[in-house]
Design an enzyme around this catalytic site. Structure first.
Site, PDB file in Angstrom:
ATOM      1  N   HIS A  72      -6.952  26.049  56.582  1.00 36.75           N
ATOM      2  CA  HIS A  72      -8.110  25.245  56.967  1.00 36.75           C
ATOM      3  C   HIS A  72      -8.622  24.456  55.764  1.00 36.75           C
ATOM      4  CE1 HIS A  72      -9.418  27.671  60.793  1.00 36.75           C
ATOM      5  NE2 HIS A  72      -8.165  27.225  60.831  1.00 36.75           N
ATOM      6  N   TYR A 201     -19.814  27.637  62.136  1.00 41.13           N
ATOM      7  CA  TYR A 201     -20.983  28.452  61.829  1.00 41.13           C
ATOM      8  C   TYR A 201     -22.181  27.800  62.509  1.00 41.13           C
ATOM      9  CZ  TYR A 201     -18.356  30.857  58.126  1.00 41.13           C
ATOM     10  OH  TYR A 201     -17.443  31.605  57.425  1.00 41.13           O
ATOM     11  N   PRO A 292     -20.959  39.618  55.790  1.00 42.14           N
ATOM     12  CA  PRO A 292     -19.712  38.868  56.016  1.00 42.14           C
ATOM     13  C   PRO A 292     -19.871  37.367  56.176  1.00 42.14           C
ATOM     14  CG  PRO A 292     -20.384  40.019  58.013  1.00 42.14           C
ATOM     15  CD  PRO A 292     -21.322  40.468  56.930  1.00 42.14           C
ATOM     16  N   LYS A 296     -16.639  36.815  51.721  1.00 38.83           N
ATOM     17  CA  LYS A 296     -16.361  37.177  50.338  1.00 38.83           C
ATOM     18  C   LYS A 296     -15.798  38.582  50.154  1.00 38.83           C
ATOM     19  CE  LYS A 296     -16.702  33.718  49.443  1.00 38.83           C
ATOM     20  NZ  LYS A 296     -15.801  32.807  48.786  1.00 38.83           N
ATOM     21  N   TYR A 384     -17.295  28.808  48.792  1.00 41.21           N
ATOM     22  CA  TYR A 384     -16.598  29.247  50.007  1.00 41.21           C
ATOM     23  C   TYR A 384     -15.087  29.295  49.794  1.00 41.21           C
ATOM     24  CZ  TYR A 384     -15.729  29.954  54.979  1.00 41.21           C
ATOM     25  OH  TYR A 384     -15.328  30.484  56.178  1.00 41.21           O
TER      26      TYR A 384
END
Length: 389
Positions: A72, A201, A292, A296, A384
């Protein structure tokens, strides 16, 4: 039994460390309290940072990942009924993430270990670590109905939050920090192709939602729920209806399918300091837990292992103890950075049941800034996709 490095725990941290050490010619024994079947089927994280992907490839554990994993280049933030893409690759000079379940990482590492013939004992219940402050620490464990003792030069505790390794450190020699959050995640696996090409998200007034995947035919989805939520109150139709509401955006539809697995995960942050006591070293969830939201947990464990691999090689092969002596301080700098990022993502995207209208306005202002500011988006993307190892 005698070995150079005793590794407690056959999760990704313990197995990866054993593999890296084996490539250097350093002997280790891996002890795991659960069965192989349990270890290879427990559902965990599924997002691998660029650095984690690189390490798995370099140690020979990347063949199936590269064949079946999903690369991704970005993620999507959804709020106010609109979608906003964060281009990870463009903002980080090409760093990406890989969707490949932790379950599969463990299977790959187990297969490599067993094929090599190196010691990996399942159903080996570790009872205690003794003499950690001496040159010959001992691990006492039960296996095959009898008690055994493993003597090593160094012991690595990679046995998770509830494991024995951290509890073997005297209480006056360790300090813990933690925070609990006023919500949990209801996570489901569904036999339906993902409705998105990249993770979504969603921040909604009714609560957070996340659309992830476990492959081209399996979706992984999460809903924010109260910490005391009961799975019995969440039949399939209610789950899908709530996901529809929270993901709502013009022209987008959520595919539905049979739900094959569901669980509720509480949200918390936890750090134990130091991550070293004599010749006992902690890694992964034995030393730290992150919510979560920032993906990480597994990646932070891999960062610990990369440090440990280098430090143990220096000590065992070159007689240089300095990298091991500084291991905790070095690891904790990254741990606290990841803790802050995970905390920030969690508070940014979840609906705080105690928030007033002022707090909700602040949250929306920060979300708007994140998608309007290249600098803010770059900071998110760098954290990220993963800081360099």
């Amino acid at each position: 039994m005698r070995t150079s490095v005793a590794i407690i725990g056959a999760g990704p941290a313990g197995l990866l460390l054993a593999r890296l050490l084996q490539q250097r010619g350093i002997e280790s024994v891996v002890l795991e309290s659960r069965s192989r079947d349990h270890v290879e089927h427990r559902q965990r994280a599924g997002i691998l940072e660029q650095g984690t992907v690189d390490v798995l490839r370099a140690c020979g554990a990347g063949e199936r990942m590269d064949r079946e994993g999903l690369v991704h280049d970005g993620i999507e933030l959804r709020f106010g009924g609109a979608a906003h893409r964060i281009d990870l690759a463009a903002l980080t000079c090409g760093r990406r993430v890989m969707v490949y379940a932790q379950t599969e990482v463990v299977r790959d590492l187990v297969a490599l270990r067993l094929d090599s013939g190196a010691p990996l004992l399942f159903d080996a219940d570790v009872l205690a670590v003794h003499d950690a402050e001496t040159e010959r620490p001992r691990v006492r464990y039960r296996h095959g109905g009898a008690e055994h003792e493993l003597t090593a030069d160094h012991v690595v505790g990679a046995d998770g939050f509830h494991g024995v390794a951290r509890r073997s450190i005297p209480a006056d020699r360790i300090r813990t920090y933690e925070r609990s959050y006023p919500f949990a995640w209801l996570g489901v696996l569904a036999d339906v192709p993902p409705s998105t090409d990249e993770l979504v998200y969603a921040c909604h007034e009714r609560g957070f939602a996340l659309h992830s995947m476990r492959g081209p035919q399996v979706s992984r989805l999460y809903l924010q729920v109260p910490p005391d939520a009961d799975l019995a109150d969440w039949p399939d139709e209610r789950i899908w209806d709530e996901l529809d509401v929270r993901f709502a955006a013009d022209g987008w539809r959520l595919r539905r399918g049979p739900i094959t697995d569901r669980s509720i995960t509480p949200m918390r942050s936890f750090v134990a300091e130091p991550m070293r006591h004599g010749r006992l070293l902690l890694a992964g969830d034995a030393a730290h837990i992150v919510p979560p939201t920032g993906a990480k947990g597994l990646n932070l464990a891999v960062a610990d292992v990369v440090l440990l691999d280098r430090a143990l090689a220096a000590a065992v092969q070159h007689g240089d103890p300095r990298p091991l002596e500084s291991y905790s301080d070095t690891a904790l700098r990254r741990v606290w950075r990841a803790e802050h990022f995970s905390y920030s993502m969690t508070t940014l995207l979840h609906a705080d049941p105690a928030a007033d209208e002022f707090g909700r306005r602040l949250q929306r202002a920060q979300l708007d800034h994140l998608v309007d500011s290249a600098a803010a988006a770059t900071s998110l993307a760098e954290n990220y996709a993963g800081l360099p190892l």
